[in-house]
Design a protein around this motif. Structure first.
Motif, PDB file in Angstrom:
ATOM      1  N   ALA A  46       6.356  -0.833  -4.885  1.00 11.54           N
ATOM      2  CA  ALA A  46       5.821   0.591  -5.210  1.00 11.54           C
ATOM      3  C   ALA A  46       4.454   0.826  -4.153  1.00 11.54           C
ATOM      4  O   ALA A  46       4.277   1.765  -3.654  1.00 11.54           O
ATOM      5  CB  ALA A  46       5.319   0.778  -6.490  1.00 11.54           C
ATOM      6  N   GLU A  47       3.651  -0.073  -4.147  1.00 15.59           N
ATOM      7  CA  GLU A  47       2.740   0.088  -3.142  1.00 15.59           C
ATOM      8  C   GLU A  47       3.253   0.346  -1.881  1.00 15.59           C
ATOM      9  O   GLU A  47       2.526   0.840  -0.998  1.00 15.59           O
ATOM     10  CB  GLU A  47       1.732  -1.401  -3.208  1.00 15.59           C
ATOM     11  CG  GLU A  47       0.715  -1.339  -2.416  1.00 15.59           C
ATOM     12  CD  GLU A  47      -0.263  -2.726  -2.554  1.00 15.59           C
ATOM     13  OE1 GLU A  47      -1.298  -3.092  -1.599  1.00 15.59           O
ATOM     14  OE2 GLU A  47      -0.114  -3.486  -3.375  1.00 15.59           O
ATOM     15  N   PHE A  48       3.974  -0.625  -1.227  1.00 18.64           N
ATOM     16  CA  PHE A  48       4.729  -0.485  -0.094  1.00 18.64           C
ATOM     17  C   PHE A  48       5.746   0.924   0.329  1.00 18.64           C
ATOM     18  O   PHE A  48       5.682   1.156   1.357  1.00 18.64           O
ATOM     19  CB  PHE A  48       5.104  -1.657   0.579  1.00 18.64           C
ATOM     20  CG  PHE A  48       4.026  -2.754   0.926  1.00 18.64           C
ATOM     21  CD1 PHE A  48       3.476  -2.775   2.161  1.00 18.64           C
ATOM     22  CD2 PHE A  48       3.654  -3.572  -0.141  1.00 18.64           C
ATOM     23  CE1 PHE A  48       2.596  -3.797   2.368  1.00 18.64           C
ATOM     24  CE2 PHE A  48       2.696  -4.638   0.227  1.00 18.64           C
ATOM     25  CZ  PHE A  48       2.139  -4.548   1.357  1.00 18.64           C
ATOM     26  N   ALA A  49       6.276   1.349  -0.685  1.00 17.50           N
ATOM     27  CA  ALA A  49       7.248   2.277  -0.388  1.00 17.50           C
ATOM     28  C   ALA A  49       6.846   3.593   0.231  1.00 17.50           C
ATOM     29  O   ALA A  49       7.573   3.780   1.018  1.00 17.50           O
ATOM     30  CB  ALA A  49       7.617   2.720  -1.986  1.00 17.50           C
ATOM     31  N   PRO A  50       5.786   4.162   0.115  1.00 20.87           N
ATOM     32  CA  PRO A  50       5.322   5.352   0.779  1.00 20.87           C
ATOM     33  C   PRO A  50       5.419   4.958   2.319  1.00 20.87           C
ATOM     34  O   PRO A  50       5.701   5.859   3.088  1.00 20.87           O
ATOM     35  CB  PRO A  50       3.994   5.950   0.367  1.00 20.87           C
ATOM     36  CG  PRO A  50       3.940   5.282  -0.962  1.00 20.87           C
ATOM     37  CD  PRO A  50       4.594   4.008  -1.074  1.00 20.87           C
ATOM     38  N   ALA A  51       4.660   4.000   2.720  1.00 19.84           N
ATOM     39  CA  ALA A  51       4.551   3.404   4.127  1.00 19.84           C
ATOM     40  C   ALA A  51       5.958   3.171   4.751  1.00 19.84           C
ATOM     41  O   ALA A  51       6.304   3.459   5.747  1.00 19.84           O
ATOM     42  CB  ALA A  51       3.650   2.315   4.394  1.00 19.84           C
ATOM     43  N   ILE A  52       6.781   2.549   3.897  1.00 22.29           N
ATOM     44  CA  ILE A  52       8.105   2.283   4.370  1.00 22.29           C
ATOM     45  C   ILE A  52       9.125   3.486   4.571  1.00 22.29           C
ATOM     46  O   ILE A  52       9.672   3.567   5.526  1.00 22.29           O
ATOM     47  CB  ILE A  52       8.807   1.158   3.233  1.00 22.29           C
ATOM     48  CG1 ILE A  52       8.247  -0.170   3.476  1.00 22.29           C
ATOM     49  CG2 ILE A  52      10.343   1.116   3.708  1.00 22.29           C
ATOM     50  CD1 ILE A  52       8.713  -0.919   2.447  1.00 22.29           C
ATOM     51  N   GLU A  53       8.950   4.301   3.590  1.00 27.58           N
ATOM     52  CA  GLU A  53       9.547   5.548   3.748  1.00 27.58           C
ATOM     53  C   GLU A  53       9.140   6.326   4.878  1.00 27.58           C
ATOM     54  O   GLU A  53      10.074   6.911   5.658  1.00 27.58           O
ATOM     55  CB  GLU A  53       9.520   6.428   2.131  1.00 27.58           C
ATOM     56  CG  GLU A  53      10.376   5.949   1.224  1.00 27.58           C
ATOM     57  CD  GLU A  53      11.812   5.682   1.673  1.00 27.58           C
ATOM     58  OE1 GLU A  53      12.454   6.425   2.095  1.00 27.58           O
ATOM     59  OE2 GLU A  53      12.263   4.369   1.479  1.00 27.58           O
ATOM     60  N   PHE A  54       7.618   6.306   5.186  1.00 27.15           N
ATOM     61  CA  PHE A  54       7.371   7.096   6.461  1.00 27.15           C
ATOM     62  C   PHE A  54       7.921   6.486   7.606  1.00 27.15           C
ATOM     63  O   PHE A  54       8.388   7.369   8.550  1.00 27.15           O
ATOM     64  CB  PHE A  54       5.791   6.802   6.395  1.00 27.15           C
ATOM     65  CG  PHE A  54       5.128   7.792   7.604  1.00 27.15           C
ATOM     66  CD1 PHE A  54       4.841   9.064   7.454  1.00 27.15           C
ATOM     67  CD2 PHE A  54       4.879   7.000   8.819  1.00 27.15           C
ATOM     68  CE1 PHE A  54       4.361   9.759   8.517  1.00 27.15           C
ATOM     69  CE2 PHE A  54       4.257   7.617   9.808  1.00 27.15           C
ATOM     70  CZ  PHE A  54       3.941   8.901   9.755  1.00 27.15           C
TER      71      PHE A  54
END
Length: 100
Positions: A46-54
């Motif tokens: 969950a912590e890394f999800a936004p950066a990965i999606e970006f």
């Protein structure tokens, strides 16, 4: 040849019950640790999800821009060869759709 000494039934049952207790304890300990591990992995994901999606969105945008560049400049780019070797990869004139 000496005969093996046969243990009394009560001693065998007690030994088996003790082993079953230890197996149960260890099984519960493993399950507890696996559950906690899963929680921690979910939190990290969950912590890394936004950066990965970006980054995935940016990657898709760059891949689309590369295809547009290749289409618009195909007569010049592929004038002499079907494959162009560049510093960071190669461009191929025709790609089989099932490999994309």
């Amino acid at each position: 040849m000496p005969k093996k000494k046969i243990k009394p039934i009560d001693e065998l049952r007690a030994g088996a019950d003790s082993l079953l207790e230890e197996i149960g304890f260890l099984s519960r300990a493993i399950e507890t640790r696996e559950t906690e591990c899963g929680r921690q992995v979910d939190a990290i994901r969950a912590e890394f999800a936004p950066a990965i999606e970006f980054d995935r969105a940016a990657l898709a945008e760059k891949a689309s821009a590369l295809l547009k560049l290749m289409r618009s400049g195909k007569l010049t780019l592929f004038e002499r060869s079907d494959v162009i070797y560049l510093g960071h990869g190669s461009l191929i004139r025709k790609v089989d759709k099932k490999h994309v």
